[in-house]
Scaffold this motif. Structure first.
Motif, PDB file in Angstrom:
ATOM      1  N   PHE A  44      31.769  44.813  29.099  1.00 14.46           N
ATOM      2  CA  PHE A  44      33.175  44.460  29.085  1.00 14.46           C
ATOM      3  C   PHE A  44      33.282  42.967  29.318  1.00 14.46           C
ATOM      4  O   PHE A  44      32.394  42.339  29.874  1.00 14.46           O
ATOM      5  CB  PHE A  44      33.975  45.247  30.121  1.00 14.46           C
ATOM      6  CG  PHE A  44      33.606  44.972  31.545  1.00 14.46           C
ATOM      7  CD1 PHE A  44      34.350  44.082  32.298  1.00 14.46           C
ATOM      8  CD2 PHE A  44      32.530  45.610  32.139  1.00 14.46           C
ATOM      9  CE1 PHE A  44      34.012  43.824  33.615  1.00 14.46           C
ATOM     10  CE2 PHE A  44      32.196  45.360  33.454  1.00 14.46           C
ATOM     11  CZ  PHE A  44      32.939  44.462  34.200  1.00 14.46           C
ATOM     12  N   GLY A  45      34.352  42.415  28.814  1.00 17.22           N
ATOM     13  CA  GLY A  45      34.532  40.979  28.932  1.00 17.22           C
ATOM     14  C   GLY A  45      35.598  40.633  29.951  1.00 17.22           C
ATOM     15  O   GLY A  45      36.432  41.462  30.303  1.00 17.22           O
ATOM     16  N   PHE A  46      35.531  39.407  30.425  1.00 19.99           N
ATOM     17  CA  PHE A  46      36.604  38.928  31.278  1.00 19.99           C
ATOM     18  C   PHE A  46      36.711  37.416  31.156  1.00 19.99           C
ATOM     19  O   PHE A  46      35.769  36.738  30.763  1.00 19.99           O
ATOM     20  CB  PHE A  46      36.419  39.350  32.742  1.00 19.99           C
ATOM     21  CG  PHE A  46      35.363  38.584  33.480  1.00 19.99           C
ATOM     22  CD1 PHE A  46      34.044  38.939  33.411  1.00 19.99           C
ATOM     23  CD2 PHE A  46      35.709  37.476  34.254  1.00 19.99           C
ATOM     24  CE1 PHE A  46      33.078  38.224  34.087  1.00 19.99           C
ATOM     25  CE2 PHE A  46      34.752  36.753  34.939  1.00 19.99           C
ATOM     26  CZ  PHE A  46      33.430  37.134  34.854  1.00 19.99           C
ATOM     27  N   VAL A  47      37.904  36.943  31.473  1.00 25.92           N
ATOM     28  CA  VAL A  47      38.183  35.516  31.518  1.00 25.92           C
ATOM     29  C   VAL A  47      38.676  35.210  32.918  1.00 25.92           C
ATOM     30  O   VAL A  47      39.545  35.903  33.451  1.00 25.92           O
ATOM     31  CB  VAL A  47      39.249  35.117  30.468  1.00 25.92           C
ATOM     32  CG1 VAL A  47      39.643  33.660  30.617  1.00 25.92           C
ATOM     33  CG2 VAL A  47      38.745  35.412  29.068  1.00 25.92           C
ATOM     34  N   PRO A  82      48.467  37.379  42.411  1.00 24.52           N
ATOM     35  CA  PRO A  82      47.695  37.167  41.187  1.00 24.52           C
ATOM     36  C   PRO A  82      46.231  36.873  41.500  1.00 24.52           C
ATOM     37  O   PRO A  82      45.896  36.367  42.575  1.00 24.52           O
ATOM     38  CB  PRO A  82      48.373  35.953  40.549  1.00 24.52           C
ATOM     39  CG  PRO A  82      49.016  35.231  41.683  1.00 24.52           C
ATOM     40  CD  PRO A  82      49.366  36.269  42.716  1.00 24.52           C
ATOM     41  N   THR A  83      45.360  37.192  40.532  1.00 23.40           N
ATOM     42  CA  THR A  83      43.926  36.929  40.691  1.00 23.40           C
ATOM     43  C   THR A  83      43.400  35.900  39.687  1.00 23.40           C
ATOM     44  O   THR A  83      42.297  35.398  39.868  1.00 23.40           O
ATOM     45  CB  THR A  83      43.094  38.217  40.512  1.00 23.40           C
ATOM     46  OG1 THR A  83      43.227  38.667  39.164  1.00 23.40           O
ATOM     47  CG2 THR A  83      43.521  39.294  41.496  1.00 23.40           C
ATOM     48  N   GLY A  84      44.145  35.653  38.630  1.00 24.77           N
ATOM     49  CA  GLY A  84      43.662  34.756  37.582  1.00 24.77           C
ATOM     50  C   GLY A  84      42.594  35.383  36.698  1.00 24.77           C
ATOM     51  O   GLY A  84      41.974  34.693  35.900  1.00 24.77           O
ATOM     52  N   LEU A  85      42.386  36.688  36.820  1.00 29.62           N
ATOM     53  CA  LEU A  85      41.356  37.392  36.043  1.00 29.62           C
ATOM     54  C   LEU A  85      41.990  38.259  34.959  1.00 29.62           C
ATOM     55  O   LEU A  85      43.003  38.927  35.198  1.00 29.62           O
ATOM     56  CB  LEU A  85      40.513  38.284  36.956  1.00 29.62           C
ATOM     57  CG  LEU A  85      39.738  37.577  38.067  1.00 29.62           C
ATOM     58  CD1 LEU A  85      39.060  38.603  38.967  1.00 29.62           C
ATOM     59  CD2 LEU A  85      38.737  36.600  37.504  1.00 29.62           C
ATOM     60  N   PHE A  86      41.362  38.241  33.794  1.00 29.38           N
ATOM     61  CA  PHE A  86      41.789  39.027  32.646  1.00 29.38           C
ATOM     62  C   PHE A  86      40.559  39.775  32.142  1.00 29.38           C
ATOM     63  O   PHE A  86      39.536  39.153  31.872  1.00 29.38           O
ATOM     64  CB  PHE A  86      42.324  38.106  31.540  1.00 29.38           C
ATOM     65  CG  PHE A  86      43.518  37.296  31.953  1.00 29.38           C
ATOM     66  CD1 PHE A  86      44.784  37.645  31.517  1.00 29.38           C
ATOM     67  CD2 PHE A  86      43.370  36.182  32.774  1.00 29.38           C
ATOM     68  CE1 PHE A  86      45.898  36.885  31.894  1.00 29.38           C
ATOM     69  CE2 PHE A  86      44.465  35.425  33.154  1.00 29.38           C
ATOM     70  CZ  PHE A  86      45.729  35.772  32.710  1.00 29.38           C
ATOM     71  N   THR A 115      45.365  51.425  38.852  1.00 29.31           N
ATOM     72  CA  THR A 115      44.586  51.622  37.635  1.00 29.31           C
ATOM     73  C   THR A 115      44.867  50.518  36.633  1.00 29.31           C
ATOM     74  O   THR A 115      46.020  50.224  36.335  1.00 29.31           O
ATOM     75  CB  THR A 115      44.928  52.981  36.987  1.00 29.31           C
ATOM     76  OG1 THR A 115      44.505  54.018  37.880  1.00 29.31           O
ATOM     77  CG2 THR A 115      44.242  53.158  35.654  1.00 29.31           C
ATOM     78  N   ILE A 116      43.800  49.923  36.119  1.00 26.25           N
ATOM     79  CA  ILE A 116      43.886  48.979  35.012  1.00 26.25           C
ATOM     80  C   ILE A 116      43.334  49.722  33.800  1.00 26.25           C
ATOM     81  O   ILE A 116      42.147  50.051  33.743  1.00 26.25           O
ATOM     82  CB  ILE A 116      43.066  47.692  35.281  1.00 26.25           C
ATOM     83  CG1 ILE A 116      43.419  47.080  36.639  1.00 26.25           C
ATOM     84  CG2 ILE A 116      43.247  46.713  34.131  1.00 26.25           C
ATOM     85  CD1 ILE A 116      44.855  46.703  36.832  1.00 26.25           C
ATOM     86  N   ARG A 152      45.656  43.924  28.736  1.00 25.11           N
ATOM     87  CA  ARG A 152      45.019  42.623  28.555  1.00 25.11           C
ATOM     88  C   ARG A 152      45.670  41.527  29.397  1.00 25.11           C
ATOM     89  O   ARG A 152      45.315  40.363  29.265  1.00 25.11           O
ATOM     90  CB  ARG A 152      45.038  42.207  27.069  1.00 25.11           C
ATOM     91  CG  ARG A 152      44.179  43.092  26.175  1.00 25.11           C
ATOM     92  CD  ARG A 152      42.708  43.021  26.557  1.00 25.11           C
ATOM     93  NE  ARG A 152      41.872  43.840  25.701  1.00 25.11           N
ATOM     94  CZ  ARG A 152      41.429  45.042  26.015  1.00 25.11           C
ATOM     95  NH1 ARG A 152      41.732  45.589  27.170  1.00 25.11           N
ATOM     96  NH2 ARG A 152      40.657  45.703  25.185  1.00 25.11           N
ATOM     97  N   GLY A 153      46.597  41.890  30.264  1.00 21.22           N
ATOM     98  CA  GLY A 153      47.248  40.892  31.104  1.00 21.22           C
ATOM     99  C   GLY A 153      46.428  40.543  32.334  1.00 21.22           C
ATOM    100  O   GLY A 153      45.337  41.076  32.562  1.00 21.22           O
TER     101      GLY A 153
END
Length: 164
Positions: free
Chosen positions: A44-47, A86-90, A121-122, A127-128
């Protein structure tokens, strides 16, 4: 024994309710699985748009990784009130998986701060930015600062939607 057998067992390892562990997998498949290693890893990807380090598992036995607050200034959570942090993670989560947002036991035990909708749950199609809803169950104000570890995230399989 083929890749489909390995994939089925990987999903069991990822399911916390299955009772089938990584040790069971290693014992059953051993070196055979290593030839398919890229095939059975969950990708899985993340930004990370925060100023914090990328999330990581603290130890080899960790079930989850810490989420950190991404704040320009501290957030004060008044007694018996909530705040969305907020976490700043996507994340880009594969189908049949979710990320569960869970409380950090130390924050809950020491300060009465927990995740309101635990586990949050995410979904795979979200994608937010990951944000955490915290509640202060104590009678004291509590400050959240940039970089504070506020929750933990666990990647889990979602088996039910494909059962017929």
């Amino acid at each position: 024994m083929g890749i489909d057998d390995i994939r089925k067992k990987v999903l069991l390892v990822a399911d916390p309710n299955s009772g089938y562990t990584q040790a069971d997998f290693d014992k059953e498949f051993g070196s055979v699985a290593s030839e398919f290693s890229d095939e059975y890893k969950i990708k899985f990807g993340f930004v990370n748009k925060s100023t914090n380090v990328d999330p990581e598992y603290a130890t080899a036995g960790s079930s989850g990784f810490d989420l950190r607050a991404d704040l320009a200034e501290p957030v004060i959570i008044e007694p018996h009130k909530t705040a969305i942090i907020p976490t700043g993670l996507f994340f880009e989560i594969p189908d049949n998986f979710e990320i569960q947002i869970r409380p950090r036991s130390g924050m809950a035990a020491k300060n009465g701060i927990t995740v309101l909708n635990s586990p949050g749950t995410i979904d795979a199609d979200y994608r937010g930015e990951i944000k955490v809803i915290l509640i202060n169950h104590s009678d004291d104000v509590f400050a959240i600062n940039n970089g504070d570890r506020i929750a933990q995230a666990v990647i889990a399989s979602v088996m039910g939607k494909n059962i017929v």
